[in-house]
Write an enzyme that holds these catalytic residues in place. Structure first.
Site, mmCIF file in Angstrom:
data_model
loop_
_atom_site.group_PDB
_atom_site.id
_atom_site.type_symbol
_atom_site.label_atom_id
_atom_site.label_comp_id
_atom_site.label_asym_id
_atom_site.label_seq_id
_atom_site.Cartn_x
_atom_site.Cartn_y
_atom_site.Cartn_z
ATOM 1 N N GLY A 1 123.130 103.409 7.134
ATOM 2 C CA GLY A 1 122.480 103.210 8.425
ATOM 3 C C GLY A 1 122.235 104.479 9.210
ATOM 4 O O GLY A 1 121.994 104.431 10.412
ATOM 5 N N GLY B 1 121.729 106.110 3.348
ATOM 6 C CA GLY B 1 120.912 107.077 4.077
ATOM 7 C C GLY B 1 119.559 107.392 3.477
ATOM 8 O O GLY B 1 118.812 108.205 4.010
ATOM 9 N N LYS C 1 126.098 90.858 0.422
ATOM 10 C CA LYS C 1 127.305 91.624 0.719
ATOM 11 C C LYS C 1 128.416 90.723 1.240
ATOM 12 O O LYS C 1 128.149 89.765 1.978
ATOM 13 C CB LYS C 1 127.009 92.678 1.799
ATOM 14 C CG LYS C 1 126.187 93.858 1.305
ATOM 15 C CD LYS C 1 126.028 94.867 2.435
ATOM 16 C CE LYS C 1 124.980 95.913 2.139
ATOM 17 N NZ LYS C 1 125.365 96.882 1.113
ATOM 18 N N ASP D 1 117.645 96.438 0.717
ATOM 19 C CA ASP D 1 118.278 95.579 1.714
ATOM 20 C C ASP D 1 117.206 94.780 2.448
ATOM 21 O O ASP D 1 116.215 95.355 2.907
ATOM 22 C CB ASP D 1 119.015 96.435 2.761
ATOM 23 C CG ASP D 1 120.387 96.879 2.286
ATOM 24 O OD1 ASP D 1 120.744 96.574 1.137
ATOM 25 O OD2 ASP D 1 121.101 97.528 3.079
ATOM 26 N N GLY E 1 118.846 100.911 2.175
ATOM 27 C CA GLY E 1 119.303 100.007 3.217
ATOM 28 C C GLY E 1 118.300 99.950 4.338
ATOM 29 O O GLY E 1 117.256 99.310 4.237
ATOM 30 N N SER E 2 118.607 100.675 5.411
ATOM 31 C CA SER E 2 117.766 100.613 6.607
ATOM 32 C C SER E 2 116.470 101.383 6.423
ATOM 33 O O SER E 2 115.510 101.164 7.150
ATOM 34 C CB SER E 2 118.528 101.201 7.789
ATOM 35 O OG SER E 2 119.865 100.764 7.757
#
Lengths: 321, 207
Positions: free
Chosen positions: A175, A240, A103, A46, A261-262
């Protein structure tokens, strides 16, 4: 050879053209699912900016996913999360050579159309964004661009594939920096598949038909999946993942690749972590390499995780039908 | 040469489908042999031939370096080991690489196949396509070409045999022990290219 279970041959997303004397076909299931095959054993990261996209490419990511906000910020800031700015997507497409995904909101056909027009390589119909249609996912057979969707079980995965999804990922809980939900989801998919295989081996078709009703999918795709013994499309882990060991663990559970992602850009050592997660995901079956990767990051720099019990918003519950 | 030992470079990408296609071809040709996935330098020593599969060329190149595979691979191929490069594999084997959109990139490549390759030549995923292509294997034949964000060969050196063209693009070539295509035979039922590679490999190894 690529599995085409659930394929619709006359889908609207398929188009034909004549270039000189050659008949050329775009948007077939082979092309869409084949694209996902090229990402196998890789990491999709991401990103929210050109700089982050560069870090991802340099680390050896197989693709980047462009968002307006990283999932953990979506969680923190609240409000409505929508698709990223076309301007940033274009800037990123102009600077990296690897595929660029973006997205769109669940069910938001027009966000998806806009992303297709922008020429992104794949659209993620994602629960990280605020759903636009609570009853219907996008009918993805209408698109030439392939889609990836999240799932928490085999039934959810097969519903998305019947709608035309070309790639599946676990939903996990985005997240949070916590992989417990991603692990639960891949385990559930695996458990469902082994149940399906034993039903098939038992040979009673009536059970399979009842299961197709329970799953809200066609008998045809269920039967073909049972014969195949796995999902007919590539299946990644997401939600995650924040350390190299996380990536290695999820690969060992049978995932074909990883979405982060994060985990990377919410850590304080993004560059090292991006490298390390790619290393661990690629060589997950060699504990020495995973050790080397884990040694590249410092736990003090990891993003602060959230316990699932403390969550106010469970993104995974979005778009489950 | 009784038992062929064939490897598929297993860093990233479409490894499994290539293994299946090689197995099927061995069976069809009646050759005895084994196929294994390769991601350690030491596994390269006993190979009779290697397939570099499709995937992301930047990723495969970078991660191969982490296992010190790149240099050994270069030496083996340079010394005549038969290799079949598909899409990303073609890019990795080539002498000159550019990107259609971005131009010069810092893509790592092996400088073995005397061609000039343009990455992502046909456009992004939406413009990935299927088309029947004419290809000269032992004889001219027709196969289904699956082109996924495919590269194109813009120029080929004089020692490079052009096996197939699609309009202006060169899409399959051979240079002695190196076979390369910009499309993905592993995604179709057709194993003609694998059969060709295996017979080429058998000939080279029996020399």
């Amino acid at each position: 050879m690529i599995s085409l279970s659930g394929d619709i041959e006359n889908a609207k997303g398929i188009c034909q053209k004549k270039i000189n004397s050659n008949d050329v076909t775009y948007g077939t299931s082979t092309l869409k699912r084949g694209f996902a095959h090229m990402l196998k054993n890789g990491v999709v990261m991401d990103v929210t900016s050109v700089e982050q996209a560069h870090i991802a490419e340099d680390a050896g990511a197989v693709a980047v996913m462009v968002l307006d906000k990283l999932p953990s910020d979506v969680r923190k800031i609240g409000g409505v999360a929508r698709t990223a700015s076309i301007k940033i997507i274009n800037e990123i497409m102009d600077t990296v050579t690897i595929p660029v995904m973006a997205k769109c909101r669940i069910g938001h056909v027009y966000e998806a159309r806009v992303l297709e027009k922008a020429n992104v390589d794949m659209v993620d119909e994602s629960e990280v964004l605020t759903p636009a249609n609570e009853n219907h996912h996008i009918w993805k057979w209408d698109f030439t661009t392939p889609f990836v969707n999240g799932c928490r079980s085999l039934s959810e995965a097969l519903r998305r594939i019947e709608e035309g999804s070309s790639m599946i990922r676990t939903k996990g809980e985005p997240g949070t920096g916590n992989i417990v939900e991603a692990v639960r989801h891949i385990n559930k998919v695996n458990y469902d598949l082994s149940m399906l295989k034993s039903i098939k081996n038992y040979g009673d078709e009536s059970i399979l038909i009842k299961l197709a009703r329970d799953f809200q999918i066609s008998y045809d795709i269920l039967k073909k999946t049972a014969q195949l013994g796995r999902l007919p499309v590539v299946n990644f882990a997401a939600g995650g993942i924040s350390t190299p060991a996380d990536a290695g663990y999820l690969m060992s559970l049978g995932c074909d690749g990883i979405f982060v992602g994060s985990g990377i850009f919410k850590s304080s050592d993004a560059k090292e972590r991006a490298n390390a997660i790619v290393l661990a995901a690629t060589f997950w079956d060699d504990i020495n390499k995973v050790y080397e990767a884990q040694n590249l990051v410092d736990e003090k720099e990891s993003m602060l995780g959230i316990d699932i019990q403390e969550l106010e918003l469970k993104m995974q519950d979005r778009g489950k039908n | 040469m009784s038992n062929l030992n064939i490897g598929v470079l297993s860093i990233q990408g479409d490894v499994h489908e290539n293994i299946l296609a090689v197995k099927k071809s061995l069976q069809k040709l009646g050759y005895s042999g084994t196929v294994c996935s390769i991601n350690h330098e030491y596994q390269l020593s006993n190979l009779d031939g290697l397939i570099i599969p499709g995937g992301e060329s930047t990723t495969i190149a970078k991660l191969s370096m982490k296992r010190y595979l790149f240099k050994t691979l270069y030496d083996k191929i340079n010394n005549g080991m038969p290799v079949f490069g598909i899409c990303a594999g073609l890019i990795l084997l080539s002498k000159h690489v550019n990107d259609k959109n971005i131009g010069k990139t810092n893509q790592i490549h092996m400088d073995l196949l005397d061609v000039e390759v343009e990455r992502n030549y046909f456009g992004r995923q939406q413009y990935s396509f299927e088309s029947d292509v004419e290809i000269i294997l032992h004889n001219p034949t027709k196969i289904k070409g699956i082109f996924i964000r495919a590269p194109s060969i813009k120029k080929a050196g004089k020692n490079v045999q052009i096996l197939s063209k699609l309009n202006d693009s060169i899409i399959a070539v051979r240079q002695n022990n190196i076979l390369a295509t910009s499309f993905h035979p592993e995604l179709t039922h057709d194993i003609k290219l694998y059969e060709y590679f295996l017979s080429m490999l058998k000939k080279i190894n029996s020399k």
